[in-house]
Design a protein around this motif. Structure first.
Motif, PDB file in Angstrom:
ATOM      1  N   LEU A  25       0.850  -1.184   0.000  1.00 18.76           N
ATOM      2  CA  LEU A  25       0.000   0.000   0.000  1.00 18.76           C
ATOM      3  C   LEU A  25       0.888   1.237   0.000  1.00 18.76           C
ATOM      4  CD1 LEU A  25      -3.016   0.761   0.064  1.00 18.76           C
ATOM      5  CD2 LEU A  25      -2.796   1.009   2.542  1.00 18.76           C
ATOM      6  N   HIS A  26       0.727   2.052  -1.027  1.00 17.79           N
ATOM      7  CA  HIS A  26       1.516   3.286  -1.189  1.00 17.79           C
ATOM      8  C   HIS A  26       0.592   4.470  -0.909  1.00 17.79           C
ATOM      9  CE1 HIS A  26       4.636   5.857  -3.131  1.00 17.79           C
ATOM     10  NE2 HIS A  26       3.579   6.598  -3.395  1.00 17.79           N
ATOM     11  N   ARG A  27       1.003   5.361   0.009  1.00 13.18           N
ATOM     12  CA  ARG A  27       0.179   6.511   0.378  1.00 13.18           C
ATOM     13  C   ARG A  27       0.989   7.797   0.297  1.00 13.18           C
ATOM     14  NH1 ARG A  27      -1.459   9.624   4.828  1.00 13.18           N
ATOM     15  NH2 ARG A  27       0.111   8.665   6.191  1.00 13.18           N
ATOM     16  N   THR A  28       0.381   8.855  -0.253  1.00 15.29           N
ATOM     17  CA  THR A  28       1.029  10.159  -0.324  1.00 15.29           C
ATOM     18  C   THR A  28       0.615  10.994   0.881  1.00 15.29           C
ATOM     19  OG1 THR A  28      -0.764  11.190  -1.579  1.00 15.29           O
ATOM     20  CG2 THR A  28       0.957  10.060  -2.837  1.00 15.29           C
ATOM     21  N   GLY A  54      -3.005  11.787   1.419  1.00 12.04           N
ATOM     22  CA  GLY A  54      -3.914  10.689   1.699  1.00 12.04           C
ATOM     23  C   GLY A  54      -4.268   9.808   0.520  1.00 12.04           C
ATOM     24  N   THR A  59      -4.023   6.885  -2.057  1.00 14.68           N
ATOM     25  CA  THR A  59      -3.408   5.567  -1.921  1.00 14.68           C
ATOM     26  C   THR A  59      -3.427   4.807  -3.241  1.00 14.68           C
ATOM     27  OG1 THR A  59      -5.495   4.546  -1.227  1.00 14.68           O
ATOM     28  CG2 THR A  59      -4.039   5.382   0.510  1.00 14.68           C
ATOM     29  N   SER A  70      -2.599   0.672  -4.425  1.00 14.23           N
ATOM     30  CA  SER A  70      -2.227  -0.679  -4.012  1.00 14.23           C
ATOM     31  C   SER A  70      -1.394  -1.309  -5.112  1.00 14.23           C
ATOM     32  CB  SER A  70      -3.486  -1.515  -3.740  1.00 14.23           C
ATOM     33  OG  SER A  70      -3.122  -2.817  -3.321  1.00 14.23           O
TER      34      SER A  70
END
Length: 234
Positions: free
Chosen positions: A65-68, A71, A73, A75
């Protein structure tokens, strides 16, 4: 042709992370670091600031899970890869909240400093193509679905046992291939998980000895690159 074998000197553990780090060296200028990582279930890289890094993330088993910082996201899994061009600044977080995950992450030095941060992903319904190289990333203006601010092309392939492939050639580019899993043969050499092979000229044909996943980088010889990246400049 040069072969870099996986060994203990490349490997380090930090809590729920196991990382095998390769540094291609001066001959591959912009290609600063290639990490093969295992993230245990629940592993998390907290929100981290980057500048002047081109970061390629590729999951071949599990999900990430990649989040900036705002907020948003994404996957990542075997069907979706990600490119972060940090430019003048980007803050990102990565975690493995659902399943143990194996991934490759490459840090590339851009040709110039600054610029607007960009985050892009590329999704394929079937994941990596079987027995044929697929172009994933390349410089701005190229035919690649993911773009970056450097003269670097990135490919992947799933090579079946007994099948043969040869990396596409680009004049003036050197090649680096990393084995993510499986076993392949090149000339008389067998390459296992964590091994890499590189050359300034055309690499020989690769033959699958056990079903394998490979990622290849092609780097323009003498490409200019900045050393101001948070990770890639190190």
């Amino acid at each position: 042709m040069n072969i870099l074998r996986a060994d203990r000197d490349q490997l380090f553990e930090y809590g729920p992370f196991t990382i095998r780090r390769q540094r291609p060296g001066a001959a591959f200028g912009p290609l600063a670091i290639i990490d093969q990582m295992t993230l245990q279930l629940g592993a998390k890289i907290p929100l981290q600031a980057h500048q002047d890094d081109e970061i390629f993330s590729y999951v071949w088993r599990g999900s990430l899970l990649h989040r900036t910082e705002n907020g948003a996201t994404v996957s990542l899994n075997a069907k979706r890869a990600l490119m972060v061009s940090a430019g003048s600044g980007a803050r990102v977080e990565q975690s493995a909240p659902f399943i143990e995950t194996e991934m490759l992450q490459a840090s590339i030095r851009p040709a110039r400093s600054g610029g607007e941060a960009r985050i892009n992903s590329f999704t394929r319904e079937g994941g990596a193509a079987v027995n044929a190289w697929t172009l994933l990333a390349g410089p701005h203006g190229s035919e690649a679905p993911l773009t970056l601010g450097q003269a670097v092309y990135i490919y992947d392939v799933k090579l079946e046992r007994g099948e043969r492939v040869q990396l596409p050639q680009r004049a003036g580019y050197s090649s680096w291939i990393t084995v993510l899993d499986g076993i392949v043969k090149i000339d008389a050499e067998r390459l296992h998980k964590g091994d890499s092979v590189s050359a300034a000229t055309a690499l020989p044909v690769l033959t699958g000895e056990r079903d394998a996943t490979l990622v290849a980088f092609m780097v323009q010889d003498d490409a200019p690159a900045v050393l101001s990246g948070t990770v890639s400049g190190a």
